[in-house]
Write an enzyme that holds these catalytic residues in place. Structure first.
Site, PDB file in Angstrom:
ATOM      1  CB  SER A 123      -0.947   0.023   1.215  1.00 33.04           C
ATOM      2  OG  SER A 123      -0.226   0.252   2.400  1.00 33.04           O
ATOM      3  CE  LYS A 160      -2.490   1.919   4.848  1.00 34.75           C
ATOM      4  NZ  LYS A 160      -1.724   0.724   5.270  1.00 34.75           N
TER       5      LYS A 160
END
Length: 202
Positions: A123, A160
């Site tokens: 991701s 993230k």
């Protein structure tokens, strides 16, 4: 070196962070603003104390004359523990045992990491972080908007990019195949550390 009070430890970490990220130290005005001091003279008192304690050196009559004292400069080799895995995808459960200790070149990292985590998932590929990479993490409980963080959400850990919007948080993937994670007020959320570099092994 003398033990620091929590406030002076925070000021020292701020100085070290500014030097690492911007190549120059903060001014007294920067320090006063960052810590809410009424004047630069209050900041100067703390800088004098840090200098006397052996943490920094100060060149007189220079606006940005602060530098790290010689013993605090980076060692030639870092010994950093690998503490498990972090998800670059859906968050995964914690895995915090020391898996191994690595001897590494400090130039791999913008700042000296406290530990490494092995990335699982894709991701974060648009930020150059790939499955299997070892990411260096500087342990701290807060981060600026836009920084890459390791965060714990309802007991699970993920890496993230952080987006702060007022009092709310959003965890942004860097791969269009993944959706952002909006942190809800009722969720158990905190930041474990910020990304400061990576190691890619064949």
């Amino acid at each position: 070196m003398d033990t620091l009070t929590p406030k002076r430890r925070a000021i020292f970490e701020f100085i070290r962070e500014r030097i690492a990220e911007h190549g120059q130290p903060p001014s007294l005005a920067d320090i006063a603003t960052r810590f809410g001091f009424a004047s630069r003279s209050v900041a100067r008192k703390h800088i004098t104390a840090l200098c006397q304690a052996g943490y920094i050196d100060v060149t007189p009559n220079q606006a940005r004359g602060i530098r790290l004292a010689e013993p605090l400069r980076r060692p030639e080799i870092l010994e950093i523990p690998v503490l498990g895995q972090v998800a670059a995808g859906a968050p995964i459960g914690p895995d915090l045992g020391i898996h191994e200790q690595l001897l590494l070149d400090p130039s791999l990292f913008r700042r000296t990491p406290d530990y490494l985590l092995k990335v699982r998932g894709d991701s974060m590929i648009d930020d150059g972080i790939f499955d299997g990479d070892l990411v260096g993490i500087l342990q701290q409980a807060d981060a600026r908007d836009g920084q890459i963080v390791v965060a714990r959400l309802d007991g699970e850990v993920t890496i993230k990019r952080l987006q702060r919007q007022g009092g709310t948080y959003r965890l942004l993937p860097r791969n269009p195949a993944y959706a952002p994670i909006d942190v809800q007020p009722e969720q158990d959320f905190f930041i474990e550390g910020v990304f400061c570099g990576l190691l890619r092994r064949d």
